[in-house]
Write a protein that holds these residues in place. Sequence first.
Motif, PDB file in Angstrom:
ATOM      1  N   GLU A  95       3.248  12.979  -2.216  1.00 43.38           N
ATOM      2  CA  GLU A  95       3.739  13.498  -3.491  1.00 43.38           C
ATOM      3  C   GLU A  95       2.753  14.491  -4.099  1.00 43.38           C
ATOM      4  O   GLU A  95       3.158  15.524  -4.639  1.00 43.38           O
ATOM      5  N   ASN A  96       1.467  14.189  -4.002  1.00 42.54           N
ATOM      6  CA  ASN A  96       0.446  15.103  -4.520  1.00 42.54           C
ATOM      7  C   ASN A  96       0.435  16.415  -3.735  1.00 42.54           C
ATOM      8  O   ASN A  96       0.305  17.493  -4.321  1.00 42.54           O
ATOM      9  N   LEU A  97       0.576  16.332  -2.422  1.00 41.27           N
ATOM     10  CA  LEU A  97       0.613  17.531  -1.589  1.00 41.27           C
ATOM     11  C   LEU A  97       1.822  18.392  -1.943  1.00 41.27           C
ATOM     12  O   LEU A  97       1.710  19.615  -2.068  1.00 41.27           O
ATOM     13  N   ILE A  98       2.969  17.756  -2.122  1.00 42.69           N
ATOM     14  CA  ILE A  98       4.178  18.492  -2.500  1.00 42.69           C
ATOM     15  C   ILE A  98       3.977  19.176  -3.845  1.00 42.69           C
ATOM     16  O   ILE A  98       4.337  20.342  -4.015  1.00 42.69           O
ATOM     17  N   ASP A 140       0.863  -1.192   0.000  1.00 40.66           N
ATOM     18  CA  ASP A 140       0.000   0.000   0.000  1.00 40.66           C
ATOM     19  C   ASP A 140       0.896   1.237   0.000  1.00 40.66           C
ATOM     20  O   ASP A 140       1.639   1.478   0.948  1.00 40.66           O
ATOM     21  N   ILE A 141       0.847   2.020  -1.082  1.00 38.89           N
ATOM     22  CA  ILE A 141       1.666   3.235  -1.199  1.00 38.89           C
ATOM     23  C   ILE A 141       0.792   4.486  -1.177  1.00 38.89           C
ATOM     24  O   ILE A 141       1.217   5.555  -1.630  1.00 38.89           O
ATOM     25  N   THR A 142      -0.407   4.379  -0.650  1.00 38.27           N
ATOM     26  CA  THR A 142      -1.353   5.494  -0.631  1.00 38.27           C
ATOM     27  C   THR A 142      -0.765   6.720   0.065  1.00 38.27           C
ATOM     28  O   THR A 142      -0.872   7.833  -0.458  1.00 38.27           O
ATOM     29  N   GLU A 143      -0.133   6.529   1.229  1.00 38.71           N
ATOM     30  CA  GLU A 143       0.437   7.681   1.951  1.00 38.71           C
ATOM     31  C   GLU A 143       1.520   8.364   1.130  1.00 38.71           C
ATOM     32  O   GLU A 143       1.607   9.599   1.097  1.00 38.71           O
ATOM     33  N   GLN A 144       2.351   7.584   0.450  1.00 35.20           N
ATOM     34  CA  GLN A 144       3.419   8.147  -0.381  1.00 35.20           C
ATOM     35  C   GLN A 144       2.822   8.966  -1.531  1.00 35.20           C
ATOM     36  O   GLN A 144       3.271  10.073  -1.808  1.00 35.20           O
ATOM     37  N   LYS A 151       1.861  22.232  -3.394  1.00 37.10           N
ATOM     38  CA  LYS A 151       2.619  23.310  -2.740  1.00 37.10           C
ATOM     39  C   LYS A 151       3.566  23.973  -3.740  1.00 37.10           C
ATOM     40  O   LYS A 151       3.696  25.198  -3.759  1.00 37.10           O
ATOM     41  N   VAL A 152       4.245  23.177  -4.565  1.00 40.27           N
ATOM     42  CA  VAL A 152       5.163  23.724  -5.563  1.00 40.27           C
ATOM     43  C   VAL A 152       4.401  24.606  -6.551  1.00 40.27           C
ATOM     44  O   VAL A 152       4.853  25.702  -6.903  1.00 40.27           O
ATOM     45  N   GLU A 153       3.234  24.152  -7.004  1.00 41.97           N
ATOM     46  CA  GLU A 153       2.414  24.956  -7.918  1.00 41.97           C
ATOM     47  C   GLU A 153       2.001  26.272  -7.271  1.00 41.97           C
ATOM     48  O   GLU A 153       2.039  27.326  -7.904  1.00 41.97           O
ATOM     49  N   SER A 154       1.629  26.219  -6.004  1.00 48.49           N
ATOM     50  CA  SER A 154       1.223  27.422  -5.277  1.00 48.49           C
ATOM     51  C   SER A 154       2.390  28.395  -5.149  1.00 48.49           C
ATOM     52  O   SER A 154       2.242  29.604  -5.390  1.00 48.49           O
TER      53      SER A 154
END
Length: 69
Positions: A37-40, A29-33, A43-46
């Motif tokens: 990655e999506n959160l990062i 299960d790599i859901t947390e990873q 943040k980079v886009e913002s």
Amino acid sequence: DAEVWIQATYNPILDLEGKPYKVVKYAVDITEQVDRENLISEKVESITRILDELSASIDSISKSSEHSN
């Protein structure tokens, strides 16, 4: 329903003659990873948008000061 991401490998199990007779799947299960990655990425886009706005403001100020001289 919650979204779940898995990373898996499929491994053949061979009989004594070397022929595959079944497949074993190992999954993690790599859901947390993926969520991190999506959160990062968000943040980079913002930050990129903010820096673009800041750069445009600096350019505008610079052009205004050039015209006032």
